[in-house]
Design an enzyme around this catalytic site. Structure first.
Site, mmCIF file in Angstrom:
data_model
loop_
_atom_site.group_PDB
_atom_site.id
_atom_site.type_symbol
_atom_site.label_atom_id
_atom_site.label_comp_id
_atom_site.label_asym_id
_atom_site.label_seq_id
_atom_site.Cartn_x
_atom_site.Cartn_y
_atom_site.Cartn_z
ATOM 1 N N HIS A 1 5.696 -4.909 -6.664
ATOM 2 C CA HIS A 1 5.612 -4.607 -5.236
ATOM 3 C C HIS A 1 7.011 -4.262 -4.759
ATOM 4 O O HIS A 1 8.002 -4.729 -5.323
ATOM 5 C CB HIS A 1 5.120 -5.805 -4.425
ATOM 6 C CG HIS A 1 3.666 -6.116 -4.590
ATOM 7 N ND1 HIS A 1 2.792 -6.182 -3.531
ATOM 8 C CD2 HIS A 1 2.930 -6.401 -5.688
ATOM 9 C CE1 HIS A 1 1.581 -6.493 -3.966
ATOM 10 N NE2 HIS A 1 1.644 -6.640 -5.278
ATOM 11 N N GLU B 1 4.756 -15.228 -5.620
ATOM 12 C CA GLU B 1 4.755 -15.164 -7.086
ATOM 13 C C GLU B 1 6.127 -15.503 -7.665
ATOM 14 O O GLU B 1 6.553 -14.936 -8.662
ATOM 15 C CB GLU B 1 4.272 -13.794 -7.584
ATOM 16 C CG GLU B 1 2.792 -13.566 -7.342
ATOM 17 C CD GLU B 1 2.204 -12.428 -8.161
ATOM 18 O OE1 GLU B 1 2.908 -11.902 -9.063
ATOM 19 O OE2 GLU B 1 1.058 -12.054 -7.900
#
Length: 551
Positions: free
Chosen positions: A323, A50
């Site tokens: 995350h 990402e």
């Protein structure tokens, strides 16, 4: 070239760097680069997911250029795959392999199909020897929008993607190279997708090497509930379970009222380590092989692993991503003169315990007497620290205590690790029942897509009928607003019908072809696992192909 390393430090991180969607993206990704540059131990290989914007990639490269001078940003799909690999050593070769089955353009509110997810790979030489090569695979598989439930229409996508990357890993391992698969796999430990990878490629989930009793999902997941374990605390989920996603330490999982406590000039907000964590889970993985043990007279074993990058942004107070990173150190372990592995380094348990403890400590401070319930985020009396806690009683009225982490128990020695790596092929193979479950999932998804293909084709022909009817109506309508409305309806109907017609003709037809390929490969693997002969394989696969003709 310098001497080959005896240890390789690895980091994988989902950066949450979606343009226009991810909050505080620029500030967070610059800080991610700074923290990688300051990391201890110094990372040798870093995989990012990402990281969609080249400006963010360049920001990270600027910060890490002295320790990770080599890197590759990967292009895939209309908006890029968001994958990047950084390395201490030169990248000899690089490629990206798009997933044949990946999302649907009909779900336009979800981005998987548009970003072109796939597997980014880099061949990196860490030593002068012919087999002193590491092949790094970085991926971000399809998001589990429907939670992996039995009716999850994307389960077939994730299974096909796990199968695809397992073939790439197996090919690299057969070349005798060290193999690393890093990324956000969007799957739970021991799930069908997880078992597909470890059964069909000679790699191991390194977290389970050192933490074999770690969780197989969040506390409320049926597979985890069946283990009848206590609900974990936030600290235990980090140290033992490797839950780098959706836990209470991540500020992006807080309520809006809690997030308002963060920001420049505001007091630090900490999370109590004994906070009950029902949602934390492990979606990020490092899979590793041992390399060519015969050619190298030894192999790579897992020395330590931990959840990292838990620090907050120094000014904004928020987590650096939604995350945390997963980090590991692989150590080269040589054979002794007698031909058996020689354990010449510290036991892996010591490294794992120290690393995991440090990772947890980076995100927590000592809990104060004043606590703040997550659903009632209000200020407390401490002028400099606010502690968030969520100690919920279980049904018998007692409070949960954090179980003893496996890091303080005896871990596998390097010898036993290496011996078990040598036996991967025999140890890890799916049974016929597992293949049948995969085939049932494929057939269920095929039926869904066949229905979609048919009805969208019908919509195209219906739209042609509506368009013709509207044009006839315009011919006979008076010269007023009625003609305008009919032309508008005609145009909109034709556009919508044409889009559905193209999807039926192009997308669904191509997808069904990929499903045929996936079905054949699973059927073939099932026959190989059962020890079927060529004649049996030919007849059974031929039956599958004839049945597939009805798709």
């Amino acid at each position: 070239m310098e001497e080959p390393p005896t240890e390789i430090n690895i980091v994988t991180l989902n950066c949450w760097g979606l343009k226009f969607i991810s909050k505080l993206r620029n500030e967070r990704l610059v800080e991610i680069g700074r923290q990688l540059a300051q990391a201890d131990p110094v990372p040798h290989i870093v995989a990012l997911q990402e990281c969609f914007c080249q400006e963010d990639y360049r920001s990270i490269r600027r910060e890490t250029r002295f320790i990770l001078p080599y890197g590759k940003f990967y292009y895939s799909g209309p908006f890029g795959g968001g994958l990047a690999i950084l390395s201490k050593w030169p990248i000899d070769e690089s490629s990206i392999s798009p997933y044949p089955l990946n999302g649907r353009p009909t779900a336009f509110w979800r981005g998987d199909w548009y970003v072109g997810k796939g597997v980014a790979s880099a061949k990196i030489r860490y030593g002068p020897g012919r087999k002193q090569v590491v092949e790094v695979f970085c991926t971000h598989t399809h998001s589990p929008y429907e939670g992996g439930q039995p009716n999850d229409s994307y389960l077939c996508h994730r299974m096909a993607q796990a199968w695809h990357i397992s073939k790439l890993l197996r090919g690299a391992a057969e070349r005798g190279h060290l193999v690393l698969a890093l990324g956000d796999f969007n799957m739970l430990p021991m799930s069908p997708e997880h078992r597909l990878i470890t059964a069909h490629a000679p790699v191991r989930d390194i977290w389970r090497v050192l933490h074999p009793d770690s969780s197989v999902g969040p506390a409320d997941h049926p597979a985890e509930q069946a283990r009848r374990r206590p609900v974990p605390t936030a600290e235990f989920n980090i140290v033992e379970n490797g839950a780098a996603s959706d836990g209470p330490y991540c500020t992006w999982r807080w309520t809006k009222s809690q997030q308002k406590l963060l920001g420049p000039g505001k007091p630090a907000v900490t999370v109590s380590p004994d906070t009950i964590d029902r949602h934390g889970k492990r979606l990020d993985y490092i899979f590793a092989s041992s390399g060519d043990v015969t050619a190298l007279n030894g192999g790579w074993v897992v020395k330590s692993t931990k959840v990292g990058m838990m620090m907050r942004h120094p000014e904004l107070g928020c987590s650096l991503s939604d995350h945390f990173s997963l980090e590991a150190t692989l150590a080269f372990h040589s054979f002794s003169a007698s031909g058996s592995p020689q354990d010449s380094r510290n036991p892996p348990g010591a490294g794992a315990g120290a690393g995991a403890g440090a990772g947890a400590g980076a995100a927590t401070t000592t809990a104060t007497a004043n606590t703040l319930k997550p659903d009632t985020a209000t200020a407390v009396s401490s002028p400099t620290t606010i502690t968030i806690s969520d100690k919920q009683p279980i049904q018998n009225g007692t409070y949960l205590q954090s179980p003893t982490p496996s890091s303080v128990r005896d871990s596998k020695s390097f010898d036993s690790q290496l011996l078990s790596f040598l036996d991967l092929e025999r140890e890890q193979r799916l049974g016929p029942g597992a293949y049948d479950d995969i085939l049932a999932t494929v057939h269920k998804y095929v039926a869904r897509e066949e229905s979609q293909k048919k009805w969208r084709g019908y919509h195209f022909f219906a739209s042609l009928g509506v368009t013709v009817a509207c044009l006839i109506g315009v011919w006979w309508s008076p010269r007023n607003y009625v003609a305008f409305i009919l032309m508008l309806v005609s145009s909109l109907s034709l556009v919508a019908g044409t889009v559905d017609g193209l999807m039926s003709l192009l997308f669904f037809k191509a997808e069904l072809g990929q499903l045929k390929e996936f079905e054949w490969e699973i059927m073939n693997a099932k026959l190989n696992a059962a020890g079927g002969e060529v004649s049996d394989r030919g007849s059974e696969v031929g039956t599958a192909e004839r049945g597939g003709g009805d798709w």
